[in-house]
Design a protein around this motif. Structure first.
Motif, PDB file in Angstrom:
ATOM      1  N   LEU A   1       2.295  -0.799   0.466  1.00 27.30           N
ATOM      2  CA  LEU A   1       2.956  -0.348   1.604  1.00 27.30           C
ATOM      3  C   LEU A   1       3.763   1.059   1.289  1.00 27.30           C
ATOM      4  O   LEU A   1       3.730   1.758   2.410  1.00 27.30           O
ATOM      5  CB  LEU A   1       4.208  -1.292   1.628  1.00 27.30           C
ATOM      6  CG  LEU A   1       3.976  -2.797   2.106  1.00 27.30           C
ATOM      7  CD1 LEU A   1       5.384  -3.925   1.960  1.00 27.30           C
ATOM      8  CD2 LEU A   1       3.313  -2.891   3.396  1.00 27.30           C
ATOM      9  N   ALA A   2       3.846   1.526   0.285  1.00 29.44           N
ATOM     10  CA  ALA A   2       4.603   2.804   0.037  1.00 29.44           C
ATOM     11  C   ALA A   2       3.571   3.820   0.212  1.00 29.44           C
ATOM     12  O   ALA A   2       4.285   4.960   0.701  1.00 29.44           O
ATOM     13  CB  ALA A   2       5.148   2.744  -1.451  1.00 29.44           C
TER      14      ALA A   2
ATOM     15  N   LEU B   1      11.124   0.073  -8.499  1.00 28.81           N
ATOM     16  CA  LEU B   1       9.788  -0.855  -8.630  1.00 28.81           C
ATOM     17  C   LEU B   1       8.815  -0.164  -8.262  1.00 28.81           C
ATOM     18  O   LEU B   1       7.459  -0.967  -8.450  1.00 28.81           O
ATOM     19  CB  LEU B   1      10.339  -1.927  -7.550  1.00 28.81           C
ATOM     20  CG  LEU B   1      11.439  -2.659  -7.949  1.00 28.81           C
ATOM     21  CD1 LEU B   1      11.651  -3.859  -6.750  1.00 28.81           C
ATOM     22  CD2 LEU B   1      11.273  -3.449  -9.171  1.00 28.81           C
ATOM     23  N   ILE B   2       8.673   0.966  -7.523  1.00 30.39           N
ATOM     24  CA  ILE B   2       7.181   1.685  -7.110  1.00 30.39           C
ATOM     25  C   ILE B   2       7.575   3.066  -7.669  1.00 30.39           C
ATOM     26  O   ILE B   2       8.330   3.708  -7.610  1.00 30.39           O
ATOM     27  CB  ILE B   2       7.042   1.362  -5.567  1.00 30.39           C
ATOM     28  CG1 ILE B   2       8.498   1.708  -4.870  1.00 30.39           C
ATOM     29  CG2 ILE B   2       6.875  -0.225  -5.422  1.00 30.39           C
ATOM     30  CD1 ILE B   2       8.132   1.942  -3.533  1.00 30.39           C
TER      31      ILE B   2
ATOM     32  N   ALA C   1       4.058  -7.145  -6.004  1.00 31.94           N
ATOM     33  CA  ALA C   1       4.299  -5.500  -6.382  1.00 31.94           C
ATOM     34  C   ALA C   1       3.017  -4.770  -6.054  1.00 31.94           C
ATOM     35  O   ALA C   1       3.337  -3.496  -5.879  1.00 31.94           O
ATOM     36  CB  ALA C   1       4.336  -5.552  -7.984  1.00 31.94           C
ATOM     37  N   GLU C   2       1.787  -5.470  -6.323  1.00 30.20           N
ATOM     38  CA  GLU C   2       0.727  -4.328  -5.727  1.00 30.20           C
ATOM     39  C   GLU C   2       0.515  -4.300  -4.121  1.00 30.20           C
ATOM     40  O   GLU C   2       0.563  -3.091  -3.624  1.00 30.20           O
ATOM     41  CB  GLU C   2      -0.605  -5.442  -5.991  1.00 30.20           C
ATOM     42  CG  GLU C   2      -1.001  -5.424  -7.279  1.00 30.20           C
ATOM     43  CD  GLU C   2      -2.401  -6.303  -7.440  1.00 30.20           C
ATOM     44  OE1 GLU C   2      -3.292  -5.623  -7.757  1.00 30.20           O
ATOM     45  OE2 GLU C   2      -2.368  -7.426  -7.055  1.00 30.20           O
ATOM     46  N   VAL C   3       1.061  -5.352  -3.433  1.00 31.61           N
ATOM     47  CA  VAL C   3       1.496  -5.125  -1.735  1.00 31.61           C
ATOM     48  C   VAL C   3       2.482  -3.956  -1.793  1.00 31.61           C
ATOM     49  O   VAL C   3       2.126  -2.966  -0.843  1.00 31.61           O
ATOM     50  CB  VAL C   3       1.550  -6.327  -1.289  1.00 31.61           C
ATOM     51  CG1 VAL C   3       1.949  -6.215   0.244  1.00 31.61           C
ATOM     52  CG2 VAL C   3       0.562  -7.336  -1.234  1.00 31.61           C
ATOM     53  N   LEU C   4       3.470  -4.064  -2.447  1.00 36.82           N
ATOM     54  CA  LEU C   4       4.635  -3.189  -2.069  1.00 36.82           C
ATOM     55  C   LEU C   4       4.187  -1.693  -2.249  1.00 36.82           C
ATOM     56  O   LEU C   4       4.619  -0.779  -1.630  1.00 36.82           O
ATOM     57  CB  LEU C   4       5.855  -3.685  -2.996  1.00 36.82           C
ATOM     58  CG  LEU C   4       6.979  -2.844  -3.132  1.00 36.82           C
ATOM     59  CD1 LEU C   4       7.547  -2.909  -1.405  1.00 36.82           C
ATOM     60  CD2 LEU C   4       8.253  -3.271  -4.045  1.00 36.82           C
TER      61      LEU C   4
END
Length: 180
Positions: free
Chosen positions: A129-130, A177-178, A123-126
């Motif tokens: 990425l955003a 999710l983000i 989730a942190e990486v995602l």
């Protein structure tokens, strides 16, 4: 080109919604005091119009989202942020302000379509990425190796059923999710 309309009343908004030059997004100001006119948002959302609501506080933002608004922003939003919100709403994305986040965020799915969920690190990486960050920068921010970031990105792509980083971010935003 995105067609936007800011209107003063429901009657004018409904007329625009049924006109040949129908707007993609309507910006609806809920006002400063009293109960917000969320019924108007409900009617416009049912007509298939994306609504970005301008709210005085988070409780009004919650009401607007529950009525069908795709976005809820504070009335004090900057012109740049409002422009970005309109573009996102026109693209089918939900829009929310971090100051309303605790009250307005959509429920997060416990599991993704394949039955798997993202790990906290994924989730942190995602989220990074955003922000458009490359693997090397993500690795530096999180204090991990670049190869570990690549592993997480591949896992995120698989869990979201995405073929690219952009597609993963888009799917994650639609799932709530983000934050974008």
């Amino acid at each position: 080109m995105v067609e936007v309309e800011s209107t003063l009343d429901l009657e004018t908004a409904l007329a625009s919604a049924s006109a040949a030059s129908r707007p993609d997004v309507i910006i609806w100001d809920l006002g400063w005091e009293g109960d917000p006119d969320v019924e108007a948002i409900r009617v416009l959302a049912e007509a298939g119009i994306a609504i970005v609501a301008l709210a005085a506080d988070s409780s009004h933002a919650v009401e607007a989202r529950q009525a069908g608004a795709v976005g809820a922003l504070p009335r004090s939003v900057s012109q740049e942020a409002l422009y970005a919100a309109v573009l996102a709403a026109a693209a089918g994305l939900g829009v929310r302000d971090p100051s309303f986040e605790p009250d307005v965020s959509p429920p997060r799915p416990e599991r993704l379509e394949g039955g798997e969920s993202l790990t906290p690190r994924e989730a942190e990486v995602l989220q990074l990425l955003a922000e458009g960050l490359p693997n090397k920068t993500i690795a530096l921010r999180l204090g991990i190796r670049e190869t570990t970031v690549k592993f997480h990105v591949n896992s995120i792509l698989a869990k979201l059923g995405a073929q690219s980083r952009t597609e993963a971010v888009t799917r994650a935003a639609r799932l709530g999710l983000i934050l974008l």
